[in-house]
Design an enzyme around this catalytic site. Structure first.
Site, PDB file in Angstrom:
ATOM      1  N   TRP A  31      93.693 -33.229  16.783  1.00 34.19           N
ATOM      2  CA  TRP A  31      92.779 -34.240  16.100  1.00 34.19           C
ATOM      3  C   TRP A  31      92.468 -33.588  14.679  1.00 34.19           C
ATOM      4  O   TRP A  31      92.075 -34.418  14.104  1.00 34.19           O
ATOM      5  CB  TRP A  31      91.828 -34.454  16.947  1.00 34.19           C
ATOM      6  CG  TRP A  31      91.867 -35.774  17.497  1.00 34.19           C
ATOM      7  CD1 TRP A  31      92.155 -35.836  19.047  1.00 34.19           C
ATOM      8  CD2 TRP A  31      91.803 -36.997  17.156  1.00 34.19           C
ATOM      9  NE1 TRP A  31      92.103 -37.318  19.420  1.00 34.19           N
ATOM     10  CE2 TRP A  31      91.839 -38.051  18.196  1.00 34.19           C
ATOM     11  CE3 TRP A  31      91.324 -37.558  15.795  1.00 34.19           C
ATOM     12  CZ2 TRP A  31      91.720 -39.163  18.013  1.00 34.19           C
ATOM     13  CZ3 TRP A  31      91.340 -38.966  15.729  1.00 34.19           C
ATOM     14  CH2 TRP A  31      91.492 -39.654  16.695  1.00 34.19           C
ATOM     15  N   HIS A  78     100.546 -25.976  23.128  1.00 35.68           N
ATOM     16  CA  HIS A  78      99.795 -26.877  22.396  1.00 35.68           C
ATOM     17  C   HIS A  78      98.781 -26.130  21.263  1.00 35.68           C
ATOM     18  O   HIS A  78      98.619 -26.485  20.221  1.00 35.68           O
ATOM     19  CB  HIS A  78      99.125 -27.861  23.106  1.00 35.68           C
ATOM     20  CG  HIS A  78      98.406 -29.084  22.146  1.00 35.68           C
ATOM     21  ND1 HIS A  78      99.019 -30.101  21.500  1.00 35.68           N
ATOM     22  CD2 HIS A  78      97.091 -29.186  22.280  1.00 35.68           C
ATOM     23  CE1 HIS A  78      97.876 -30.800  21.009  1.00 35.68           C
ATOM     24  NE2 HIS A  78      96.699 -30.353  21.395  1.00 35.68           N
TER      25      HIS A  78
END
Length: 466
Positions: free
Chosen positions: A292, A447
């Site tokens: 994000w 990630h």
């Protein structure tokens, strides 16, 4: 030759101004020169001396008069870093100085041309030579940095006076005690317009007020991480002499946590970040983004392109609403929907098997119970999926910006084991960014690629240059 000597005298005045700043005084310095020799120096001291007349020029004039044994200084020149006020100009004229040279102009109180020009009055029986603007940029920078730091200090003094809104929660400070490899003190801000009184936490390390050539690494995290994610990268940035800003998005880390999921929206979080960059007046920014942090952060530079010189982009995407979201992301969103209270520490441990249990637990610290987790529930559904989704239009604008208007330096790093925003997604993003070269691929990273971020940070400090 005269200009070279004048530069030396003004440099000495700047040194005096720096000493004034170090003492908490407005940074103005002065020197008096007689026949090529410095006979007196002065720096601002009204606060320390409890004397409203103790301006740098007055201090220097008094010392010069004592040195020559005469209040007349008609064979002397005075160099001062700021345009003199009416009081100091009057004293200079009474001293019958030969010449006055000043640095920065003062549009509010300057009496050597900015507001009035006492030196240009023909009625006076003595005419003192005048030259303004010498080393004005350096002189002005000292003043600007001083007042910027003073405002920051005032905010720091008030940082404990951030009343908690009734519709928000605040994780207790004790939850963050003893976190491994996270030694940096907190900074808080609550008066940004879009915050509406919510307290936002950020790290601010390495700033050198006197430097105008310092890079600022603006490190933006994703969901469900917080600024702890950058603990392995921050030291390398600091050791290279750069500044680091690492905020916690509202709802994460040490920032306040609204109770309702409905507080959270793409536009709200983007606007908070825009206002934070403006408030901190960040310059020479290298934008560091992941997850994000990129979905939001990649939309920031087009709003103030002059602030940004570089992009360090890791495992993220631009969600423009005009292409299907990846299967990996849809699977992540479904998991979050079905398990809204998933164990954050367990998530990090699964993706980073080498992490210590203590480091994994640190990611859980901001979320002691379900009430603190509105953001982790809301964010997966906030990713713009359709053309009319909140944030989709600004993301499309950002895509056009990166394709055609971006002229800065770009370094891409990819955690190859990421099932959500891995190599395929990042290769697509690479095609959108003008000038993005071959990425640094970390084959063993997942990630949360920052967990192997020391290597990336070392690479970055050699890559990004002013």
């Amino acid at each position: 030759m005269l200009e070279e000597a004048s530069g030396r005298w003004m440099a000495l005045a700047l040194a005096e101004a720096g000493l004034a700043a170090a003492a908490g005084e407005v940074p103005v310095g002065a020197v008096v020169v007689r026949r090529g020799e410095v006979i007196a120096t002065g720096r601002n001291a009204p606060v320390d001396a409890h004397d409203p007349t103790a301006h740098a020029e007055i201090v220097a004039l008094r010392a010069a008069a004592l040195a020559v044994g005469n209040y007349r200084l008609d064979d002397c020149e005075l160099y001062v870093t700021l345009e003199p006020c009416a009081m100091c100009s009057g004293a200079m004229l009474h001293a019958r100085l030969k010449r006055v040279v000043f640095g920065a102009f003062d549009p509010k109180t300057g009496a050597a041309g900015s507001v009035v020009n006492l030196f240009a009055q023909p009625q006076l029986n003595h005419q003192t030579g005048l030259q303004g603007g010498m080393m004005a940029v350096d002189s002005a920078a000292l003043l600007q940095n001083f007042f910027r730091q003073r405002r920051a200090d005032q905010r720091d003094e008030a940082k404990m006076n951030h009343p908690l809104r009734e519709d928000a929660l605040r994780t207790a400070d004790t939850a963050f005690n003893g976190l491994p490899n996270y030694p940096w003190p907190p900074n808080y801000i609550s008066d940004l317009q879009t915050l509406g009184g919510l307290r936002l936490h950020y790290l601010d390390e390495g700033r050198v007020a006197a430097r105008t050539d310092q890079l600022t690494y603006l490190c933006l995290h994703g969901n469900p991480a917080w600024s702890y994610l950058y603990r392995k990268m921050i030291p390398a940035f600091l050791q290279a002499g750069h500044r680091v800003i690492a905020p916690d998005l509202i709802g994460f880390g040490k920032s306040d946590k609204p109770k309702k999921d409905s507080f959270h929206s793409f536009s709200t979080h983007r606007q908070i970040l825009l206002e934070l960059v403006e408030r901190l007046d960040l310059q020479n920014v290298v934008l560091v983004v992941q997850d994000w942090g990129g979905i939001l952060g990649l939309t920031l530079p087009m709003a103030a392109q002059q602030r940004y010189i570089g992009l360090l982009v890791m495992n993220t995407m631009l969600a423009c609403g005009d292409a299907p979201l990846s299967k990996g992301f849809l699977a992540w969103r479904e998991m979050c929907t079905n398990n809204p209270d998933f164990d954050v520490a367990r998530l990090f441990a699964r993706g980073n098997p080498d992490m210590s249990p203590e480091a994994c637990a640190a990611y859980n610290a901001p979320f002691p119970d379900r009430g603190h987790r509105a953001a982790t529930r809301a964010f997966p559904a906030m990713v713009p999926e359709f053309e009319n989704s909140d944030g989709a239009d600004v993301s499309r604008d950002a895509r056009r910006f990166w394709q055609s208007r971006w002229t800065g330096q770009t370094l891409m790093a990819i955690g190859a084991q990421d099932p959500v925003l891995g190599l395929p997604v990042m290769r697509e993003l690479q095609g959108f960014i003008n000038g993005c070269g071959e990425p640094l691929v970390l084959e063993g990273a997942g990630h949360f690629v920052q967990e192997q971020g020391e290597q990336i940070a070392r690479h970055a400090v050699h890559f990004f240059k002013l």
